[in-house]
Design an enzyme around this catalytic site. Sequence first.
Site, PDB file in Angstrom:
ATOM      1  N   ASN A  21       9.130   0.075   6.448  1.00  0.00           N
ATOM      2  CA  ASN A  21      10.282   0.884   6.033  1.00  0.00           C
ATOM      3  C   ASN A  21      10.041   2.394   6.016  1.00  0.00           C
ATOM      4  O   ASN A  21      10.993   3.155   6.175  1.00  0.00           O
ATOM      5  CB  ASN A  21      10.831   0.395   4.687  1.00  0.00           C
ATOM      6  CG  ASN A  21       9.813   0.450   3.589  1.00  0.00           C
ATOM      7  OD1 ASN A  21       8.682   0.030   3.764  1.00  0.00           O
ATOM      8  ND2 ASN A  21      10.198   0.979   2.454  1.00  0.00           N
TER       9      ASN A  21
ATOM     10  N   GLU B  76       0.789  -1.798  -3.507  1.00  0.00           N
ATOM     11  CA  GLU B  76       2.089  -1.140  -3.692  1.00  0.00           C
ATOM     12  C   GLU B  76       3.137  -2.134  -3.224  1.00  0.00           C
ATOM     13  O   GLU B  76       3.324  -2.329  -2.024  1.00  0.00           O
ATOM     14  CB  GLU B  76       2.151   0.142  -2.848  1.00  0.00           C
ATOM     15  CG  GLU B  76       1.117   1.194  -3.216  1.00  0.00           C
ATOM     16  CD  GLU B  76       1.428   1.900  -4.525  1.00  0.00           C
ATOM     17  OE1 GLU B  76       2.596   1.897  -4.961  1.00  0.00           O
ATOM     18  OE2 GLU B  76       0.493   2.458  -5.124  1.00  0.00           O
TER      19      GLU B  76
ATOM     20  N   CYS C 265      11.454   0.556  -1.397  1.00  0.00           N
ATOM     21  CA  CYS C 265      10.902  -0.088  -2.594  1.00  0.00           C
ATOM     22  C   CYS C 265      11.437   0.530  -3.881  1.00  0.00           C
ATOM     23  O   CYS C 265      11.403  -0.099  -4.931  1.00  0.00           O
ATOM     24  CB  CYS C 265       9.379  -0.019  -2.561  1.00  0.00           C
ATOM     25  SG  CYS C 265       8.761   1.645  -2.409  1.00  0.00           S
TER      26      CYS C 265
HETATM   27  P1  NAP Z   1       5.511  -7.469   4.378  1.00  0.00           P
HETATM   28  O1  NAP Z   1       6.208  -8.494   5.177  1.00  0.00           O
HETATM   29  O2  NAP Z   1       4.841  -7.883   3.126  1.00  0.00           O
HETATM   30  O3  NAP Z   1       4.477  -6.754   5.370  1.00  0.00           O
HETATM   31  C1  NAP Z   1       3.697  -5.649   4.967  1.00  0.00           C
HETATM   32  C2  NAP Z   1       2.451  -5.600   5.815  1.00  0.00           C
HETATM   33  O4  NAP Z   1       1.631  -6.716   5.486  1.00  0.00           O
HETATM   34  C3  NAP Z   1       2.714  -5.703   7.324  1.00  0.00           C
HETATM   35  O5  NAP Z   1       1.822  -4.898   8.020  1.00  0.00           O
HETATM   36  C4  NAP Z   1       2.444  -7.175   7.584  1.00  0.00           C
HETATM   37  O6  NAP Z   1       2.119  -7.460   8.915  1.00  0.00           O
HETATM   38  C5  NAP Z   1       1.257  -7.376   6.680  1.00  0.00           C
HETATM   39  N1  NAP Z   1       0.957  -8.768   6.386  1.00  0.00           N
HETATM   40  C6  NAP Z   1       1.780  -9.831   6.382  1.00  0.00           C
HETATM   41  N2  NAP Z   1       1.083 -10.954   6.080  1.00  0.00           N
HETATM   42  C7  NAP Z   1      -0.205 -10.575   5.875  1.00  0.00           C
HETATM   43  C8  NAP Z   1      -1.404 -11.271   5.545  1.00  0.00           C
HETATM   44  N3  NAP Z   1      -1.429 -12.576   5.345  1.00  0.00           N
HETATM   45  N4  NAP Z   1      -2.545 -10.551   5.431  1.00  0.00           N
HETATM   46  C9  NAP Z   1      -2.550  -9.225   5.620  1.00  0.00           C
HETATM   47  N5  NAP Z   1      -1.450  -8.521   5.970  1.00  0.00           N
HETATM   48  C10 NAP Z   1      -0.282  -9.188   6.079  1.00  0.00           C
HETATM   49  O7  NAP Z   1       6.508  -6.291   3.963  1.00  0.00           O
HETATM   50  P2  NAP Z   1       7.569  -5.516   4.856  1.00  0.00           P
HETATM   51  O8  NAP Z   1       8.717  -6.441   5.130  1.00  0.00           O
HETATM   52  O9  NAP Z   1       6.928  -4.821   6.001  1.00  0.00           O
HETATM   53  O10 NAP Z   1       7.995  -4.388   3.810  1.00  0.00           O
HETATM   54  C11 NAP Z   1       8.877  -4.645   2.782  1.00  0.00           C
HETATM   55  C12 NAP Z   1       8.206  -4.803   1.432  1.00  0.00           C
HETATM   56  O11 NAP Z   1       7.319  -3.733   1.178  1.00  0.00           O
HETATM   57  C13 NAP Z   1       9.221  -4.760   0.316  1.00  0.00           C
HETATM   58  O12 NAP Z   1       8.941  -5.752  -0.628  1.00  0.00           O
HETATM   59  C14 NAP Z   1       9.031  -3.382  -0.279  1.00  0.00           C
HETATM   60  O13 NAP Z   1       9.457  -3.246  -1.608  1.00  0.00           O
HETATM   61  C15 NAP Z   1       7.574  -3.195  -0.115  1.00  0.00           C
HETATM   62  N6  NAP Z   1       7.243  -1.758  -0.155  1.00  0.00           N
HETATM   63  C16 NAP Z   1       6.564  -1.259  -1.241  1.00  0.00           C
HETATM   64  C17 NAP Z   1       6.280   0.094  -1.304  1.00  0.00           C
HETATM   65  C18 NAP Z   1       5.531   0.686  -2.466  1.00  0.00           C
HETATM   66  O14 NAP Z   1       4.945   1.761  -2.288  1.00  0.00           O
HETATM   67  N7  NAP Z   1       5.523   0.058  -3.637  1.00  0.00           N
HETATM   68  C19 NAP Z   1       6.673   0.944  -0.283  1.00  0.00           C
HETATM   69  C20 NAP Z   1       7.363   0.402   0.791  1.00  0.00           C
HETATM   70  C21 NAP Z   1       7.636  -0.959   0.848  1.00  0.00           C
HETATM   71  P3  NAP Z   1       3.252  -7.996   9.937  1.00  0.00           P
HETATM   72  O15 NAP Z   1       4.210  -6.889  10.075  1.00  0.00           O
HETATM   73  O16 NAP Z   1       2.483  -8.294  11.148  1.00  0.00           O
HETATM   74  O17 NAP Z   1       3.862  -9.211   9.311  1.00  0.00           O
END
Ligand code: NAP
Length: 470
Positions: free
Chosen positions: A149, A245, A279
């Site tokens: 995002n 995060e 987020c």
């Molecule tokens: P996501 O599906 O959890 O993916 C985040 C990252 O983790 C991606 O690079 C993903 O790779 C990787 N990943 C997935 N499965 C993994 C595993 N088993 N081991 C290691 N890495 C793995 O999240 P998203 O859809 O990209 O982002 C949305 C989420 O991020 C929301 O919940 C949002 O609130 C949160 N977020 C939090 C913050 C904060 O600072 N608190 C900031 C922004 C977003 P792939 O893309 O290859 O699946």
Amino acid sequence: MKMLIGGKWVDKQKKIDVLNPYDNSLVDTVPHGTVDDIDKAIEIAQKGYEINRNLPAHKRISILKKTADIMQSRYEELAKTIATEGSKTIKEARKEVGRAINTITISAEEARRINGKTIPFDSAEGSENRVGYYYRFPIGIIAAITPFNDPLNLVAHKLGPAIAGGNSVVCKPATVTPLSALKLSECFLEAGLPGEILSVITGHGHEIGDALVSDERIRMVSFTGGVEAGKRVAKHAGLKKIGMELGSNSPVIVLKDCDLNKAVDSCVSGAFWAVGQNCIGVQRIYIQESIYNKFRNLFVQKTKSYKVGYQLDENTDMGPMITEKEAVRVIDWIEDAVDKGANLLTGGTRKGSLVQPTVFEKMPATATLDCQEVFGPVVTLYSVKNLDEAIEKSNNVDYGLHGAVFTNNLNNAFHAIKNMDVGSVIVNDSTDYRVDLMPFGGVKNSGLGREGIKFALQEMTEPKVVCFNL
Ligand code: NAP
């Protein structure tokens, strides 16, 4: 684009398509990274760590400053990359580039402030002749895993402090938005970063994630993403530092003594920025009952004025969701809420990956939208009697990243600050407020530890004690 392994651009026969979420047109391809690539990257990162930990701080500062300058010279290109591979409008993307440059600039500044302190050893009986201090040393190889995002700035938030602190990094950006991370790495290399210090492996988290986070040569996993992946990463990481995060469904409290127009404008923007894929996006708004109708009418009116469409059109207010699959998921949640009796005030429809900004009221507690993170353009208005009811309902979820309160009464503001169970309380702005140098992170399922350059640097370095026996 190619992926980066220890400063070398590497291609592979098997590719991953990077698509524009608006129309699924092909933007570019990246190599399909494997567990072997992770292993190679970590091996080179060991040398990278030796190189970076021995670089004098002024060299790291100069590399980081030059990186920021190069990003500045590629401003529009970086913005277009964000707005083509991702969901953000070009106007939102330009803001992200500005913030990412700031993040790298602050990393350069903080690199000269990695300080220790003297230790009063003689305060302990028997240690009268001891003198000493502690200083901070880099932790080693850091795995940086980032979401889609904010595909540039959230990568900058990990690479900037990791490099400033003397570490090496293996980064795994989100598979749907890898190009911004690769272009940021180009800037680092052009600025003179020794290649061994940085790798960016493009590949699916579910295929290469476990190998990356469980490798014992990795000393810290810095993860930003969803709770589900975060929990899996924490389980596989083993004995190493983790920074998490994660998500939230942020609450905003609007009291009758506030500036109503300011609250409406700020909450509409906070709910629909980046299509609500944020987020700290506003998801739940608790409004004091005497101003509820007025707030609701203004809020819905402003929401209806949003232009939804192509991200690169300068007049678009809100772009597509990251994939059509995600848009379908959000519509499913909307239908679940309607079926359970919620009142849909506007929106609720979808065309491809475009979801209309959606506002609900009277959300039943049984609806998924009431308690889970929607990560889409959907917001719910709740009428509450008073501040205490608003705080109780705000806290009654598994998340706690940002909370906000609109009030012109200091006592109310301080009551909310003390009692909201979150990492930050924003007064008279929505939850969607952050500057890159502040400590950023949450409680409960929203995460562990803090980012924000100075605070990430604390996590990415360790104190070493030095004691002289005179
Ligand atoms: P996501 O599906 O959890 O993916 C985040 C990252 O983790 C991606 O690079 C993903 O790779 C990787 N990943 C997935 N499965 C993994 C595993 N088993 N081991 C290691 N890495 C793995 O999240 P998203 O859809 O990209 O982002 C949305 C989420 O991020 C929301 O919940 C949002 O609130 C949160 N977020 C939090 C913050 C904060 O600072 N608190 C900031 C922004 C977003 P792939 O893309 O290859 O699946």
